[in-house]
Design a protein around this motif. Structure first.
Motif: not given
Ligand SMILES: [Zn+2]
Length: 411
Positions: A252, A262, A264, A269
């Motif tokens: 990340h 991403c 996340c 990332c």
């Protein structure tokens, strides 16, 4: 939260015997078969102390005597070898497309190694936890049926795990605040052995540190290549977990501000541009539950010089090399070991990764950092889960077998 310096501390007087027991155990493991005199000569402990320590290790079924040597001058000495067959350490790993479980006895013999497909991404967390618990129960039952004692169960998860064993966030599994350790303790009826939940890469690096070709390297990084990218970092001989245990989230680090989204929630990332999940998604245009056949397809295309596949692999390799340079600049590892699906893809990834790592690392020759390929296969984290329990035994957390305990109680 400010944490004080932890790690290797000098032994307290009350710990001297425990420390000496582990010194003798480690010596026997490294030098078997060996005699009590060998141990005394090499450790500096006197012979009477060595005899007493060995007697306790034999009682605990950690060391056993074997036949006397025939090739030595003078009185034949009874030789010692590691035992440990009475005990098993169990490691289990949870990833987006598979579960794996490994059991290893204290002498290092692999007792079982199971792998099964697992649709981690599409399975609701509660059902996934029940599946993990069922597999753990089966492995524990097998170990006990073979008349062994379970030393511990360590479960690795592709995600950020807090010190209480709750998976705080796993973008790839889609888990948030899943109390995996507590669930396993309940599912396994509050067992006497410890259950620990850790990040997958933190376990895989311990497997490399114990069993891999760079075993014992003081500065070693494992970079996991499954759906996401994670790093397990051993610095100065110790696992680098950080304040709350979330260190090593290499995947990340943002490498392309305007890059793809991403899991996340951010964009650009490293794992969104160099992860195997992203690579497969880009080349196939779909989100597969099982990466293995998709990676095989990428390999077929790369071998056939398919332009899109070769370009995508080179680009992923360059991004990966940039990620490696951050590790090389900050941690200065001796070696970075690539695992998971990065292993079969290495012939296409490594040349670009190595070049970019050298370009972006300030120290000459990338600070001496080499890139290597894991030989531990897809169950490296499960193996590392078991290895982490064996490491604890080596550090002095010595078990006592039920059978030995019962014999002592009868005296
Ligand atoms: Zn991310």
């Amino acid at each position: 939260m400010i944490t004080s310096q932890a790690g290797q501390q000098p032994a307290d007087f009350s710990d001297v015997r425990a420390t000496n027991l582990s010194v003798v155990l480690r010596f026997v493991r490294a030098n078997a078969p060996c005699s009590r005199a060998d141990i005394a000569a090499s450790t500096g402990l006197n012979k009477a102390t060595v005899s007493s320590l060995v007697a306790e290790l034999v009682d605990r079924r950690l060391v056993r005597e074997t036949g006397p040597t025939e090739h030595r001058i003078g009185r034949p000495a009874t030789l010692l070898v590691p035992d440990g067959a009475a005990y098993a350490a169990i490691g289990l790993e949870v990833d987006t497309d598979h579960l794996a479980v490994v059991a290893i006895d204290l002498a290092g013999v692999r007792l079982l190694s199971w792998r099964r497909a697992f649709a981690g991404r599409g399975t609701p967390a509660a059902r996934a936890v029940a599946t993990v618990a069922a597999l753990a129960r089966r492995a524990v039952a097998k170990v006990i049926a073979d008349d062994r004692e379970v030393l511990g169960l360590t479960v690795g998860v592709a995600g950020m795990v807090d010190s209480g064993g709750t998976v705080r966030l796993s973008p790839n599994l889609g888990w948030r605040d899943v109390p995996l350790r507590d669930s396993l303790v309940r599912a396994l009826d509050e067992p006497a052995y410890p259950i620990v939940v850790e990040n997958n890469s933190n376990l895989a690096v311990r497997a490399e540190h114990r069993y891999g070709p760079y075993a014992g390297a003081a500065n070693l990084v494992y970079v996991d290549g499954h759906a996401g990218i994670g790093a397990g970092i051993i610095a100065n001989g110790a696992l680098l977990r950080g304040g709350l245990g979330y260190g090593g989230e290499l995947g990340h680090i943002q490498v392309a501000a305007d890059g793809p989204r991403c899991g996340c929630g951010r964009a650009g990332c490293l794992e969104a541009v160099a992860g195997v999940g992203a690579l497969v998604r880009d080349l196939s245009g779909r989100e597969p539950a099982d990466l293995e056949p998709e990676v095989d397809d990428v390999l077929r295309r790369a071998r056939a010089q398919d332009r899109a596949a070769v370009d995508a692999l080179r680009s992923a390799g360059e991004h990966l090399g940039y990620g490696m340079s951050i590790l090389a600049n900050v941690v200065n590892p001796e070696v970075i070991v690539l695992g998971g699906y990065f292993v079969p893809l290495a012939p296409w990834l490594l040349p670009a990764a190595e070049k970019r790592m050298r370009e972006c690392t300030a120290a000459p020759d990338a600070g001496g950092c080499r890139l290597a390929i894991s030989s531990l296969g897809h169950s490296a984290a499960a193996t590392g889960g078991a290895a982490s329990i064996l490491d604890d035994v080596d550090s002095g957390a010595l078990p006592i077998a039920n059978r030995a305990r019962n014999e002592v109680a009868r005296l």
